[in-house]
Enzyme design. Structure first.
Site, PDB file in Angstrom:
ATOM      1  N   ASP A  87      62.864 -58.143  22.217  1.00  0.00           N
ATOM      2  CA  ASP A  87      64.064 -57.228  21.885  1.00  0.00           C
ATOM      3  C   ASP A  87      65.118 -57.612  22.979  1.00  0.00           C
ATOM      4  O   ASP A  87      64.793 -58.198  24.043  1.00  0.00           O
ATOM      5  CB  ASP A  87      63.675 -55.769  21.995  1.00  0.00           C
ATOM      6  CG  ASP A  87      64.566 -54.877  21.328  1.00  0.00           C
ATOM      7  OD1 ASP A  87      65.816 -55.522  20.868  1.00  0.00           O
ATOM      8  OD2 ASP A  87      64.161 -53.832  20.949  1.00  0.00           O
TER       9      ASP A  87
HETATM   10  C1  BGC Z   1      67.305 -53.195  19.468  1.00  0.00           C
HETATM   11  C2  BGC Z   1      66.668 -54.045  18.268  1.00  0.00           C
HETATM   12  C3  BGC Z   1      67.868 -55.028  18.059  1.00  0.00           C
HETATM   13  C4  BGC Z   1      68.680 -55.410  19.057  1.00  0.00           C
HETATM   14  C5  BGC Z   1      69.790 -56.615  18.580  1.00  0.00           C
HETATM   15  C6  BGC Z   1      68.129 -53.987  20.361  1.00  0.00           C
HETATM   16  O1  BGC Z   1      68.594 -53.036  21.217  1.00  0.00           O
HETATM   17  O2  BGC Z   1      66.128 -52.477  20.032  1.00  0.00           O
HETATM   18  O3  BGC Z   1      66.150 -53.483  17.280  1.00  0.00           O
HETATM   19  O4  BGC Z   1      67.587 -55.896  17.003  1.00  0.00           O
HETATM   20  O5  BGC Z   1      69.263 -54.677  19.897  1.00  0.00           O
HETATM   21  O6  BGC Z   1      70.896 -55.852  18.425  1.00  0.00           O
END
Ligand code: BGC
Length: 745
Positions: free
Chosen positions: A289
């Site tokens: 993530d």
């Molecule tokens: C989120 C993810 C997301 C990623 C990219 C993160 O803050 O938890 O779910 O895919 O950002 O935007």
């Protein structure tokens, strides 16, 4: 559906659908097999397996090219722009390809309920109902439609990888991201997300499932250490992933921000290697993530394959670690091989992305159709619904911006409405007006609108009308949890005032997940519309006026109060978050001591009455259940047969649910969902259904042997229309322990 298990029928339907949609949406296969290319790039031979093709490419790659594949190249608005920023497509991240070897860039976009950031990129996306709404249909075919639409729109916007596919269980009902997930039951959630991913990936985008694992609250998500027992996690949150991966075969798994039992998820060897890669045989890659990577050597050894969105740990540091022998080349090769494999398996090499035009009208139709099948009718006292316009003189519409739009969920899931780009955590209302949609159904009926900001004035308006419809909302978002399950902005007082003024008050809820309803006994009707997408108002009107007979059921429990939750008080961090850097360590813990008792399993086990149970949902018709039969087969397979009949006067679709109570010695909560079937029935029609129950769903995780097992004893199967309305039941005894089920799925 007679004569088949729902699971098998769905599988075939989904397969057939994937085969049908693939050529239509897949674009043109690259002409990669002829002439020099075939000679120089034998991995372009599409008759080879993705594994063989990946191996062949890997052999050609330099160390720098390998390192280039295992990290992102930045995200707009995240840190300093990187040298290659201009090659990005405007999404959350991208990975450089290897042009000389014909390996394309991976362009990723968030796509929880539609493609994110479209307005920023001068484009358009369909906003579907929230993922939790889609789960309320209990219909894998609807999940497939959902995924296919998102996959198609991703490609039209120049992306070849989705970051959708959230399946964290609703263990913490105040989690601000519950709307992005698929509810509280691992088998339902896993089945729904698996079908979504399968059909999304059939459009030739790399599929993703996230956030692995136990990222069940947003409060302190970057520094929380989740403490949970092995059996508890295997049978709950991890099972949802296991089922989803087994059905959808996503190319990628996104590891989560939080730590699990001491190690951050993105450097947690037990989660990434022991379970995901070794036990479940997951052949794709693990990406972190955003900012969830905290080390080089440890994360690489644990099984993280790709750092997003930058290269703090998997760029120069990883290269040096490989050169210094701290990270074996074979380990780096394994990361690269997995990424290449997913590129070949998903078809993004053979079907290069070509930007196109989104089918706006088609998207509206799909969004509305899914919304109609996902809104749950919770109360209908005195058959106040459906509304008969010929019997009404006036309707009062109150609150919730119902004159102009319907709310959506925020954070990285946010889909832009038409117009300027939405800002992070702005409250976005899609321009789908319940007032207009209702007025269109009731020509000649006077419509009064009140904004609902002052309960007294709203009550005045409600008093004048035959019927009052209150639109109540609860905005939720990534990055925060709701402090309580109560509706925000004094809406409980508003509903109370309106209900006191007009006994025929109907509440339409636009919420991320469950809310409490202190006014429930004083209103006549409640429709849970969730976040209804960009055609939500039409779907609400279709249901209120009976053009659509509601058929959805709750994929989560609605508790009576926060006090009844496993953790009455949300566990929050002691101080601010820190996301990056080697120094990052978990700063506080949340102990999931409710263990196996997630959602309805908690309320069942603790004998706590609920507001609305898991699996509950009303219809404008009624159903009866009869002719229950249990047929134990060989290999501990059990077949459950019963008849479901539409006993009312309208056509409808009934979700029949099958639960099982395990032998007491298993030490399980009172019951678990093991199967279901959604059946369309005309008035008076009955259908004999036969569901084969997957023996794996009858098993428990045995910590002693680190495996799944079936416990000898009596299994009681129950069938009905909700987890608390199960008129049919019967038992079967397994005397000898049956053979253990195969590992993984
Ligand atoms: C989120 C993810 C997301 C990623 C990219 C993160 O803050 O938890 O779910 O895919 O950002 O935007």
């Amino acid at each position: 559906m007679s004569g088949h298990s729902s699971a098998r029928l769905y599988l075939w339907t989904v397969l057939a659908l994937s085969l049908l949609v693939a050529p239509a949406f897949g674009g043109h296969r690259a002409q990669n097999q002829g002439g020099n290319q075939a000679k120089n790039q034998p991995w372009m031979d599409t008759s080879l397996s993705p594994d063989d093709r990946a191996d062949m490419v890997l052999k050609e790659m330099t160390l720098d090219e390998k390192i280039g594949l295992v990290h992102g190249e930045g995200m707009p608005g995240w840190g300093k722009p990187r040298p290659n920023w201009y090659l990005g497509n405007g999404g959350a991240g991208f990975v450089l390809g290897v042009e000389r070897l014909g390996i394309p860039m991976i362009q990723m976009s968030d796509a929880a309920y539609g493609v994110r950031s479209s307005a920023q990129n001068g484009r358009y996306s369909t906003a579907l109902p929230s993922d939790l709404a889609a789960a309320s249909s209990w219909d894998p075919e609807a999940a497939c439609e959902y995924g296919a639409l998102i996959g198609t729109e991703l490609r039209a916007q120049g992306y070849n990888m989705t970051l959708g596919g959230g399946v964290n269980l609703t263990r913490e009902p105040r989690n601000g991201r519950n709307f992005e997930y698929m509810g509280e039951d691992p088998i339902l959630a896993g089945t729904m997300v698996g079908n979504r991913i399968k059909c999304e990936q059939a459009q030739h985008v790399i599929g993703d499932i996230k956030h692995y694992a136990l990222n069940d609250q947003e409060s302190g998500r970057n520094e929380v250490n989740v403490i949970i027992g092995e059996r508890a996690m295997r049978e709950t949150d991890l099972l949802a992933f296991q089922v989803g991966i087994g059905i959808g075969h996503p190319g990628a798994v996104m590891c989560s921000y939080n730590a699990v039992n001491g190690d951050f998820a993105c450097e947690n060897k037990h989660l990434l290697t022991d379970i995901l890669k070794n036990e479940w045989n997951f052949p794709g890659f693990v990406l972190s993530d955003w900012g969830g990577t905290h080390s080089t050597v440890k994360a690489s050894a644990a099984g993280l394959d790709n750092e997003e969105p930058e290269d703090i740990f998997f760029g120069e540091k990883l290269k040096q670690a490989v050169q210094a022998g701290q990270v074996p080349m074979s380990e780096l090769d394994e990361h690269v091989r997995r990424i290449l494999r997913s590129e070949f398996a998903s078809g993004i090499v053979d079907y290069p992305v070509q930007k196109g035009v989104v089918n706006v009208e088609g998207g509206f139709a799909t969004s509305r159709d899914i919304a109609e099948h996902s809104m749950v009718l919770l109360k209908n006292a005195g058959s106040v619904l459906p509304l008969d316009p010929s019997a009404l003189h006036s309707i009062a519409i109150i609150g919730g911006h119902a004159d102009s739009g319907m709310i959506s969920g925020g954070g990285s899931a946010q889909v832009d409405p038409p117009g300027p780009p939405s800002q992070w955590q702005a409250h976005v209302w899609f321009p789908t007006s319940p007032l207009k949609a209702i007025a269109a159904r009731a020509p000649g009926v006077a419509m009064y609108f009140d904004r609902g900001t002052d309960p007294e004035s709203a009550a005045e308006v409600a008093k004048k009308a035959d019927i009052a419809i209150v639109f109540a909302y609860q905005w939720t978002s990534e990055g925060m949890d709701v402090p309580t399950l109560s509706l925000p902005d004094h809406q409980d007082a508003l509903i109370d005032a309106v209900a006191a003024a007009n006994p025929k008050t109907i509440v339409v809820l636009e919420t991320g997940a469950a809310v409490t309803m202190p006014w429930i006994d004083r209103v006549s009707g409640v429709l849970e519309a969730w976040y209804g997408g960009n055609r939500g108002a039409d779907a609400v009107a279709d249901i209120l006026f009976g053009d659509v007979n509601p058929s959805a059921k709750l994929p989560i429990t609605f508790p009576r109060s926060d006090a009844d939750l496993p953790h009455p008080k949300l566990v929050t961090p002691p101080r601010g978050r820190h996301t990056r850097g080697e120094e990052a360590t978990p700063t506080f813990s949340v102990t999931y001591d409710e263990g196996l008792k997630v959602g309805y399993k908690w309320y069942d086990a603790e004998n706590k009455p609920v507001l609305f149970p898991f699996g509950f949902g009303l219809s404008y018709t009624t159903y009866s259940y009869s002719d229950f039969k249990l047929s134990p087969g060989s290999d501990s397979e059990v077949t459950v047969s019963f008849t479901v009949k539409n006993t009312g006067s309208r056509a409808g679709a009934e979700i029949s649910e099958v639960y099982v109570a395990l032998p007491a010695s298993a030490g399980e909560p009172p019951k678990r969902l093991v199967g279901w079937s959604k059946t369309k029935l005309n008035p008076g029609e009955s259908r004999a259904l036969t569901l084969d129950i997957d023996p794996r769903f009858l098993s428990i995780y045995d910590e002693g042997t680190s495996g799944w097992k079936l416990v000898p004893g009596t299994y009681t199967f129950m069938v009905g229309g909700s987890s608390q309305s199960l008129p049919l039941s019967g038992s079967v005894a397994f005397d000898v322990p049956p053979p253990p089920p195969p590992p993984g799925r």
